[in-house]
Design a protein around this motif. Structure first.
Motif, PDB file in Angstrom:
ATOM      1  N   THR A 169       0.802  -1.218   0.000  1.00 52.06           N
ATOM      2  CA  THR A 169       0.000   0.000   0.000  1.00 52.06           C
ATOM      3  C   THR A 169       0.838   1.273   0.000  1.00 52.06           C
ATOM      4  N   TRP A 170       2.126   1.188   0.229  1.00 54.07           N
ATOM      5  CA  TRP A 170       2.986   2.369   0.295  1.00 54.07           C
ATOM      6  C   TRP A 170       3.724   2.580  -1.015  1.00 54.07           C
ATOM      7  N   ARG A 171       3.659   3.803  -1.548  1.00 57.90           N
ATOM      8  CA  ARG A 171       4.479   4.173  -2.708  1.00 57.90           C
ATOM      9  C   ARG A 171       5.788   4.787  -2.219  1.00 57.90           C
ATOM     10  N   VAL A 172       5.701   5.621  -1.190  1.00 61.39           N
ATOM     11  CA  VAL A 172       6.881   6.235  -0.574  1.00 61.39           C
ATOM     12  C   VAL A 172       6.693   6.181   0.933  1.00 61.39           C
ATOM     13  N   LEU A 173       7.700   5.701   1.614  1.00 57.65           N
ATOM     14  CA  LEU A 173       7.710   5.708   3.075  1.00 57.65           C
ATOM     15  C   LEU A 173       9.113   6.093   3.508  1.00 57.65           C
ATOM     16  N   SER A 174       9.235   7.289   4.073  1.00 56.99           N
ATOM     17  CA  SER A 174      10.527   7.784   4.507  1.00 56.99           C
ATOM     18  C   SER A 174      10.405   8.248   5.952  1.00 56.99           C
ATOM     19  N   VAL A 175      11.187   7.657   6.811  1.00 57.08           N
ATOM     20  CA  VAL A 175      11.181   8.016   8.227  1.00 57.08           C
ATOM     21  C   VAL A 175      12.621   8.350   8.656  1.00 57.08           C
ATOM     22  N   ALA A 176      13.236   9.248   7.911  1.00 54.24           N
ATOM     23  CA  ALA A 176      14.615   9.636   8.164  1.00 54.24           C
ATOM     24  C   ALA A 176      14.758  10.283   9.538  1.00 54.24           C
ATOM     25  N   GLU A 177      15.767   9.852  10.256  1.00 52.86           N
ATOM     26  CA  GLU A 177      16.099  10.387  11.570  1.00 52.86           C
ATOM     27  C   GLU A 177      14.964  10.246  12.585  1.00 52.86           C
ATOM     28  N   CYS A 178      14.149   9.214  12.426  1.00 52.10           N
ATOM     29  CA  CYS A 178      13.111   8.878  13.402  1.00 52.10           C
ATOM     30  C   CYS A 178      13.727   7.796  14.288  1.00 52.10           C
ATOM     31  N   GLU A 179      14.331   8.223  15.361  1.00 56.07           N
ATOM     32  CA  GLU A 179      15.229   7.412  16.175  1.00 56.07           C
ATOM     33  C   GLU A 179      14.661   6.085  16.660  1.00 56.07           C
ATOM     34  N   HIS A 180      13.369   6.040  16.923  1.00 57.02           N
ATOM     35  CA  HIS A 180      12.808   4.848  17.548  1.00 57.02           C
ATOM     36  C   HIS A 180      12.089   3.930  16.574  1.00 57.02           C
ATOM     37  N   PHE A 181      12.182   4.203  15.288  1.00 50.90           N
ATOM     38  CA  PHE A 181      11.616   3.304  14.269  1.00 50.90           C
ATOM     39  C   PHE A 181      12.554   2.114  14.202  1.00 50.90           C
ATOM     40  N   ALA A 182      12.113   0.978  14.732  1.00 52.65           N
ATOM     41  CA  ALA A 182      13.005  -0.182  14.842  1.00 52.65           C
ATOM     42  C   ALA A 182      12.269  -1.468  14.455  1.00 52.65           C
ATOM     43  N   ASP A 183      12.600  -2.549  15.141  1.00 51.39           N
ATOM     44  CA  ASP A 183      12.150  -3.887  14.763  1.00 51.39           C
ATOM     45  C   ASP A 183      10.636  -4.059  14.667  1.00 51.39           C
ATOM     46  N   SER A 184       9.887  -3.668  15.671  1.00 52.92           N
ATOM     47  CA  SER A 184       8.429  -3.857  15.634  1.00 52.92           C
ATOM     48  C   SER A 184       7.806  -3.066  14.500  1.00 52.92           C
ATOM     49  N   ALA A 185       8.246  -1.835  14.316  1.00 51.63           N
ATOM     50  CA  ALA A 185       7.695  -0.993  13.247  1.00 51.63           C
ATOM     51  C   ALA A 185       8.056  -1.559  11.880  1.00 51.63           C
ATOM     52  N   ALA A 186       9.296  -1.986  11.726  1.00 48.74           N
ATOM     53  CA  ALA A 186       9.728  -2.543  10.455  1.00 48.74           C
ATOM     54  C   ALA A 186       8.969  -3.831  10.128  1.00 48.74           C
ATOM     55  N   THR A 187       8.727  -4.649  11.137  1.00 41.26           N
ATOM     56  CA  THR A 187       7.962  -5.881  10.936  1.00 41.26           C
ATOM     57  C   THR A 187       6.524  -5.565  10.547  1.00 41.26           C
ATOM     58  N   ALA A 188       5.948  -4.550  11.153  1.00 44.25           N
ATOM     59  CA  ALA A 188       4.549  -4.201  10.874  1.00 44.25           C
ATOM     60  C   ALA A 188       4.358  -3.660   9.466  1.00 44.25           C
ATOM     61  N   VAL A 189       5.380  -3.034   8.916  1.00 45.09           N
ATOM     62  CA  VAL A 189       5.249  -2.444   7.582  1.00 45.09           C
ATOM     63  C   VAL A 189       5.822  -3.344   6.495  1.00 45.09           C
TER      64      VAL A 189
END
Length: 135
Positions: free
Chosen positions: A114-134
């Motif tokens: 569903t994502w064409r562009v997803l950029s979370v630059a310098e979002c310090e706490h975007f880690a394992d759970s978030a990456a797994t969910a997306v």
């Protein structure tokens, strides 16, 4: 812009790019209600974006491009909740899917498409759970 758009005049806006330097979390949360048709949303310096504002952004049903820079407040759990909530808003609840579970069910297989562009630059706490969910 957010104050001027409250009367619904800008409700059909499809793309919005903001400098978040002077925006607080409450103003960022208003974006979803003020511009419900947004497809592309970008905020530089989103330092004030918190978990509740991120939760509100999940209501943007047509959003396929999200670029947030320096959104350092949301935790990994908050990010994962955002993606799960966004999935549920679009396609209905995942059966027994929770952000603390190892398997996120069908949310995992559907999010990336569903994502064409997803950029979370310098979002310090975007880690394992978030990456797994997306993923």
């Amino acid at each position: 812009l957010l104050r001027a758009a409250r009367n619904g005049a800008w409700a059909g806006l499809l793309e919005l790019s903001l400098d978040g330097e002077d925006l607080d979390a409450q103003q960022l949360a208003l974006v979803a209600a003020t511009f419900p048709e947004l497809r592309r949303f970008s905020v530089s310096f989103a330092r004030e974006l918190d978990a509740s504002a991120l939760h509100e952004l999940a209501n943007l049903q047509h959003l396929d491009s999200l670029m947030l820079r320096k959104a350092s407040q949301p935790s990994d759990h908050d990010w994962a909740s955002f993606f799960i909530r966004r999935y549920e808003t679009h396609l209905g609840p995942c059966s027994n899917a929770g952000v603390d579970e190892v398997s996120l069910g069908s949310a995992v297989t559907t999010q990336a498409a569903t994502w064409r562009v997803l950029s979370v630059a310098e979002c310090e706490h975007f880690a394992d759970s978030a990456a797994t969910a997306v993923a």
